[in-house]
Design an enzyme around this catalytic site. Structure first.
Site, PDB file in Angstrom:
ATOM      1  N   GLU A  69      -0.993   0.882   9.505  1.00  9.95           N
ATOM      2  CA  GLU A  69      -2.386   1.515   9.794  1.00  9.95           C
ATOM      3  C   GLU A  69      -2.364   2.039  11.218  1.00  9.95           C
ATOM      4  OE1 GLU A  69      -4.775   1.351   7.516  1.00  9.95           O
ATOM      5  OE2 GLU A  69      -3.623  -0.188   6.238  1.00  9.95           O
ATOM      6  N   TYR A 102      -9.477   0.511  -5.895  1.00  6.07           N
ATOM      7  CA  TYR A 102      -9.098  -1.120  -5.503  1.00  6.07           C
ATOM      8  C   TYR A 102      -8.828  -1.684  -6.976  1.00  6.07           C
ATOM      9  CZ  TYR A 102      -9.498  -0.543  -0.581  1.00  6.07           C
ATOM     10  OH  TYR A 102      -9.458  -0.181   0.780  1.00  6.07           O
ATOM     11  N   CYS A 138      -3.927   7.265  -1.476  1.00  6.72           N
ATOM     12  CA  CYS A 138      -5.082   7.043  -2.151  1.00  6.72           C
ATOM     13  C   CYS A 138      -6.365   7.813  -1.382  1.00  6.72           C
ATOM     14  CB  CYS A 138      -5.477   5.759  -2.797  1.00  6.72           C
ATOM     15  SG  CYS A 138      -4.024   4.926  -3.494  1.00  6.72           S
ATOM     16  N   HIS A 161     -13.311   5.559  -3.593  1.00  3.30           N
ATOM     17  CA  HIS A 161     -12.015   4.511  -2.979  1.00  3.30           C
ATOM     18  C   HIS A 161     -12.267   3.115  -3.608  1.00  3.30           C
ATOM     19  CE1 HIS A 161      -8.758   4.170  -0.351  1.00  3.30           C
ATOM     20  NE2 HIS A 161      -9.419   3.312   0.111  1.00  3.30           N
ATOM     21  N   CYS A 211       0.915  -1.205   0.008  1.00  2.00           N
ATOM     22  CA  CYS A 211       0.008   0.177  -0.043  1.00  2.00           C
ATOM     23  C   CYS A 211       0.845   1.146   0.008  1.00  2.00           C
ATOM     24  CB  CYS A 211      -0.792   0.120   1.290  1.00  2.00           C
ATOM     25  SG  CYS A 211      -1.935   1.453   1.358  1.00  2.00           S
ATOM     26  N   GLU A 213      -7.140  -6.113   3.463  1.00  2.00           N
ATOM     27  CA  GLU A 213      -7.627  -4.731   3.030  1.00  2.00           C
ATOM     28  C   GLU A 213      -8.585  -5.051   1.848  1.00  2.00           C
ATOM     29  OE1 GLU A 213      -6.117  -0.229   2.642  1.00  2.00           O
ATOM     30  OE2 GLU A 213      -5.346  -1.836   1.226  1.00  2.00           O
ATOM     31  N   THR A 251      -4.580   4.555   7.350  1.00  2.00           N
ATOM     32  CA  THR A 251      -3.609   4.151   6.607  1.00  2.00           C
ATOM     33  C   THR A 251      -2.629   5.401   6.323  1.00  2.00           C
ATOM     34  OG1 THR A 251      -4.948   2.457   5.169  1.00  2.00           O
ATOM     35  CG2 THR A 251      -2.950   3.569   4.132  1.00  2.00           C
ATOM     36  N   CYS A 266      -4.860  -0.287  -7.439  1.00  2.00           N
ATOM     37  CA  CYS A 266      -3.601  -0.675  -6.479  1.00  2.00           C
ATOM     38  C   CYS A 266      -3.615  -2.046  -6.411  1.00  2.00           C
ATOM     39  CB  CYS A 266      -3.770   0.122  -5.132  1.00  2.00           C
ATOM     40  SG  CYS A 266      -5.267  -0.174  -4.193  1.00  2.00           S
TER      41      CYS A 266
END
Length: 482
Positions: A257, A296, A104, A292, A100, A447, A191, A299
């Protein structure tokens, strides 16, 4: 200067006075902390690639407000092409980091708050939109990393925010002053917060009038007085403290996180973008979630590319690459990964303008994208584990490999295909472990399930967006049913 270099980004973090706790102790210097450095490197590369001519088109954009060249992570989408480039950028960064890269959420939050504040101003005359644009220009001109914060601890899920036994389980306004507001509560699963300059807070759900104190959106620097960051644990995270490289799986990059506590934090008026306008809380949540969930499709696909490559390399190193069932499993991994990418591209290409002039993805397809992400990475990970063999979870340590007493045995008995150094086989096996079970699994497998909302949240949105009545009418028209 709008575009920072990677090193300038790192130095900017040194200037922050964050209140961070790791293993129960406050850490004054997180920039050099071995558990934080890999995640910081993942953000750093988002700055470095913006200066690489090969990636300039994906990594940078032109500010629609100032006309300056800016990092795409601070950009407000102005076209469907911008939305597509966002997905391609995220896939690229997933390929480069296998983890990650943490910017984002802030990008998606900025875009959701942008169009929502415009709509609030039009209906209520609130004046939030100009304040948001002022904040946005500040972020763009200083090339800041913004941490988007939506998820509250939530406590008893059967109770509304105002009905919780502890009212702080949802972040809320506890005091209104002439010059600003005071907030209290927490945001969970944050995050990249330790690698961020600003935190943009949003409500976590659609609020009703009784919960209007919880309908709040604002931005403050991450080192604002009263913000306490409690660093989260990840599987095998203490391997980063051991000094080696092989056992961490991914020695260069990672994610993190944290639980972020707001202990009576003051927010000045010019940084408040919603305060009690509960009727717009659901709009903001749905827009952020849509952006969001689109993310996905980029990423997770990029990280999936690396995992597919690792599984294929393991089949080479194990001497099993020619086996038909191994080839078929790798094909299936590729098929699943490209299906995720297709959804990410589709919801972007079908994007449309908002009333604010910014562009928004196709909400139905974005939710379909994320629904697939809750499933396909799990199967990709399972197949990677299958192909890699049991070695990826039973190997001795890096210290054993380097031991004068037993290292020779490891090199003898962990040999694979002819001509492949044992160290190479072990490194790739550790990467598979890291991505499917270890620290990187937080940003890939787990995630994929819980990020951007639970699977059920996407199913609810799919139901709302799918327009079943229109589909029924297709049948009636086809069959001449009145």
């Amino acid at each position: 200067m709008p575009l920072k270099t990677g090193n300038e980004f790192v130095e900017s973090l040194r200037n922050l006075n964050l209140e961070v706790y790791i293993f129960g102790k406050r850490e004054e210097n997180t920039v050099d902390h071995p558990m934080v450095v890999p995640s910081m490197n993942s953000v750093k590369i988002t700055y470095d690639l913006a200066h690489d001519p090969a990636y300039e088109d994906l990594m940078t954009a032109k500010s629609h407000i100032t006309g300056n060249k800016i990092n795409r992570f601070t950009h407000i989408h102005q076209s469907a092409d911008d939305l597509v480039k966002k997905i391609k950028m995220q896939r690229l960064l997933g390929q480069k980091t296998a983890s990650c890269f943490q910017r984002c959420v802030g990008m998606d939050a900025l875009n959701a708050v942008y169009s929502t504040t415009f709509d609030m101003d039009n209906k209520l005359g609130t004046g939030y939109f100009d304040k948001l644009k002022e904040f946005l220009v500040y972020v763009q001109d200083n090339d800041l990393t913004v941490d988007g914060a939506m998820t509250d601890p939530k406590g008893d899920r059967s109770c509304a925010p105002s009905k919780q036994e502890d009212p702080d389980l949802f972040l809320r306004v506890v005091e209104k002053r002439e010059d600003g507001i005071v907030v209290r509560g927490a945001k969970a699963h944050q995050t990249g917060i330790v690698n961020s300059h600003e935190i943009l807070v949003m409500p976590t759900m659609s609020m009703k009038e009784d919960d209007k104190d919880y309908a709040v959106c604002f931005a403050v620097p991450t080192d604002t007085k009263g913000i306490k960051i409690i660093y989260g644990r990840q599987a095998s995270d203490t391997r980063k403290l051991e000094g080696g490289e092989i056992d961490t799986g991914n020695p260069k990059f990672g994610g993190h996180e944290a639980l972020v506590v707001f202990e009576d934090v003051f927010v000045p008026n010019n940084r408040v973008f919603m305060c009690g306008e509960y009727a717009f809380s659901g709009t903001l949540v749905e827009r952020f979630a849509g952006f969001h969930r689109q993310s996905y499709g980029g990423c997770k696909v990029g990280v999936g590319d690396v995992l597919i490559g690792a599984a294929s390399l393991m089949s080479d190193y194990n001497g099993a690459a020619a086996a038909s069932h191994v080839k078929d499993k790798i094909i299936e991994m590729i098929h699943l990964n490209e299906t995720l990418y297709s959804c990410g591209i589709a919801c972007s290409a079908e994007g449309r303008p908002t009333a604010a002039g910014s562009y928004e993805i196709d909400m139905l397809l974005a939710n379909v994208c994320k629904q697939n992400v809750t499933r396909f990475p799990y199967e990709i990970a399972r197949l990677a584990e299958d192909i890699s063999g049991g070695i990826f979870v039973t190997m001795p340590s890096e210290q054993d490999l380097n031991s004068p007493e037993v290292g020779a045995y490891i090199r003898k008995y962990y040999a694979g295909a002819k001509g492949v150094p044992v160290e190479h086989r072990i490194k790739v096996a550790r990467l598979v472990e890291n991505m499917t079970l270890g620290a990187a699994a937080v940003g890939y497998r787990t995630e994929s399930m819980h990020g951007a909302g639970s699977p059920q949240a996407q199913r609810i949105m799919i139901s709302r967006q799918s327009d079943l009545e229109a589909k029924k009418n297709l049948v009636k028209e086809l069959l001449d049913i009145e």
